[in-house]
Design a protein around this motif. Structure first.
Motif, PDB file in Angstrom:
ATOM      1  N   TYR A   1       0.845  -1.202   0.000  1.00  0.00           N
ATOM      2  CA  TYR A   1       0.000   0.000   0.000  1.00  0.00           C
ATOM      3  C   TYR A   1       0.877   1.248   0.000  1.00  0.00           C
ATOM      4  O   TYR A   1       1.955   1.266   0.604  1.00  0.00           O
ATOM      5  CB  TYR A   1      -0.906   0.037   1.234  1.00  0.00           C
ATOM      6  N   TYR A   2       0.386   2.270  -0.662  1.00  0.00           N
ATOM      7  CA  TYR A   2       1.027   3.587  -0.638  1.00  0.00           C
ATOM      8  C   TYR A   2       0.024   4.619  -0.122  1.00  0.00           C
ATOM      9  O   TYR A   2      -1.193   4.392  -0.161  1.00  0.00           O
ATOM     10  CB  TYR A   2       1.482   3.992  -2.050  1.00  0.00           C
ATOM     11  N   ASN A   3       0.562   5.746   0.316  1.00  0.00           N
ATOM     12  CA  ASN A   3      -0.298   6.847   0.797  1.00  0.00           C
ATOM     13  C   ASN A   3      -1.311   6.373   1.843  1.00  0.00           C
ATOM     14  O   ASN A   3      -2.505   6.602   1.729  1.00  0.00           O
ATOM     15  CB  ASN A   3      -1.029   7.528  -0.370  1.00  0.00           C
ATOM     16  N   ARG A   4      -0.776   5.644   2.831  1.00  0.00           N
ATOM     17  CA  ARG A   4      -1.599   5.152   3.950  1.00  0.00           C
ATOM     18  C   ARG A   4      -2.794   4.323   3.488  1.00  0.00           C
ATOM     19  O   ARG A   4      -3.892   4.421   4.033  1.00  0.00           O
ATOM     20  CB  ARG A   4      -2.065   6.328   4.804  1.00  0.00           C
TER      21      ARG A   4
ATOM     22  N   ALA B   1      -4.247   4.444   0.508  1.00  0.00           N
ATOM     23  CA  ALA B   1      -5.070   5.014  -0.560  1.00  0.00           C
ATOM     24  C   ALA B   1      -4.798   4.332  -1.901  1.00  0.00           C
ATOM     25  O   ALA B   1      -5.688   4.187  -2.738  1.00  0.00           O
ATOM     26  CB  ALA B   1      -4.805   6.515  -0.673  1.00  0.00           C
ATOM     27  N   ILE B   2      -3.534   3.914  -2.103  1.00  0.00           N
ATOM     28  CA  ILE B   2      -3.153   3.208  -3.333  1.00  0.00           C
ATOM     29  C   ILE B   2      -2.770   1.786  -2.957  1.00  0.00           C
ATOM     30  O   ILE B   2      -1.833   1.569  -2.178  1.00  0.00           O
ATOM     31  CB  ILE B   2      -1.983   3.910  -4.035  1.00  0.00           C
ATOM     32  N   LYS B   3      -3.491   0.815  -3.505  1.00  0.00           N
ATOM     33  CA  LYS B   3      -3.239  -0.587  -3.196  1.00  0.00           C
ATOM     34  C   LYS B   3      -2.579  -1.252  -4.408  1.00  0.00           C
ATOM     35  O   LYS B   3      -3.241  -1.799  -5.283  1.00  0.00           O
ATOM     36  CB  LYS B   3      -4.555  -1.288  -2.828  1.00  0.00           C
TER      37      LYS B   3
ATOM     38  N   THR C   1       3.935  -4.259   2.384  1.00  0.00           N
ATOM     39  CA  THR C   1       3.286  -3.694   3.566  1.00  0.00           C
ATOM     40  C   THR C   1       2.951  -4.803   4.564  1.00  0.00           C
ATOM     41  O   THR C   1       3.114  -4.645   5.772  1.00  0.00           O
ATOM     42  CB  THR C   1       2.008  -2.940   3.160  1.00  0.00           C
TER      43      THR C   1
END
Length: 258
Positions: free
Chosen positions: A16-19, A21-23, A62
């Motif tokens: 995951y990126y941006n907590r 937001a992007i999976k 992650t």
């Protein structure tokens, strides 16, 4: 052909990126067996390259686990032979995973022979004469034995990618990871690189290949994975996946690329 002996076990892999937001990867689970030629297909941005790069932790997941040769390489510590916890040496595991990228990543100031022998000599402490003998044999195998003293700038794109493949083979990996190895090549050079990969497959090399070359997937793959939106949506033999796709997203994808 695959032996059924699991080499890599991927379980619920997430990136995951941006907590969140992007999976990029959203719960991928798959086993890769010795001798598998696993081809990963899907639209751009589906998570294919993130999945591949996670297998040797070039991308740090992650969550989830990647067990390679019985060792969970996502853990910071593992049990040694004496049962005690020791720090995981990821570089030791990466040596057993050859990686070929879209771009060739050859050292421009070194000859082809120097590019090929650098890692075995420096990392594995192989004697120079032994490394050069092995390099010569591999260059002959891909029809480039006359280019040992050339520099990368003197080679075509297809020749550079063939060199990148045999350079990875110099480390005697247990699995080869290919990240869209033909996407940066002119169309007439694609075939010469795919021929080398087909020969590797015939010789039983375990391979995971992210590619847009559907012909290669159908002809050489033992299994094909279809990914979209970070998820593994369908997995099957090439014959079944291409002829009888079940997932609507896969059906739509194949209608556009075949």
């Amino acid at each position: 052909m695959a032996t059924g002996d699991k080499l890599i076990e991927v379980t619920d892999l997430k990136k995951y990126y941006n907590r969140g937001a992007i999976k990029a990867l959203d719960g991928v689970t798959v086993d890769i067996c010795r001798g598998d030629v696993m081809v990963v297909i899907g639209p751009s941005g589906s998570g294919k390259s993130t999945f591949l790069r996670s297998l040797n932790l070039l991308e740090q997941p992650t969550s989830g686990s990647i067990v390679f040769n019985g060792v969970d390489i996502t853990r910071k510590k593992v049990r040694g032979a004496d049962g005690k916890l020791v720090k995981l040496n990821i570089d030791e595991h990466r040596q057993k995973m050859g990686m070929v990228f879209q771009h060739f990543n050859l050292f421009p100031h070194k000859t082809i022979l120097e590019n090929m022998t650098l890692a075995p000599i420096e990392v594995k402490k192989v004697a120079r004469a032994e490394a050069e003998e092995k390099a010569a044999a591999l260059l002959k195998r891909v029809g480039l034995e006359d280019r040992a003293d050339a520099y990368p700038i003197q080679l075509s794109g297809g020749q550079k990618q063939r060199i990148a493949i045999v350079r990875a083979l110099m480390m005697e990996p247990e699995v080869m990871l290919f990240d869209e190895p033909t996407s940066a090549l002119d169309p007439e050079m694609v075939g010469e690189v795919l021929d080398v990969m087909k020969e590797l497959a015939r010789q039983g090399m375990t391979m995971v290949v992210v590619t847009h070359e559907m012909g290669f997937a159908r002809e050489v793959g033992s299994r094909v994975l279809f990914m979209a939106d970070g998820k593994l949506l369908e997995e099957n033999t090439p014959g079944e996946l291409f002829t009888h796709p079940k997932n609507p997203r896969l059906q739509d994808f194949l209608s556009k690329v075949l």
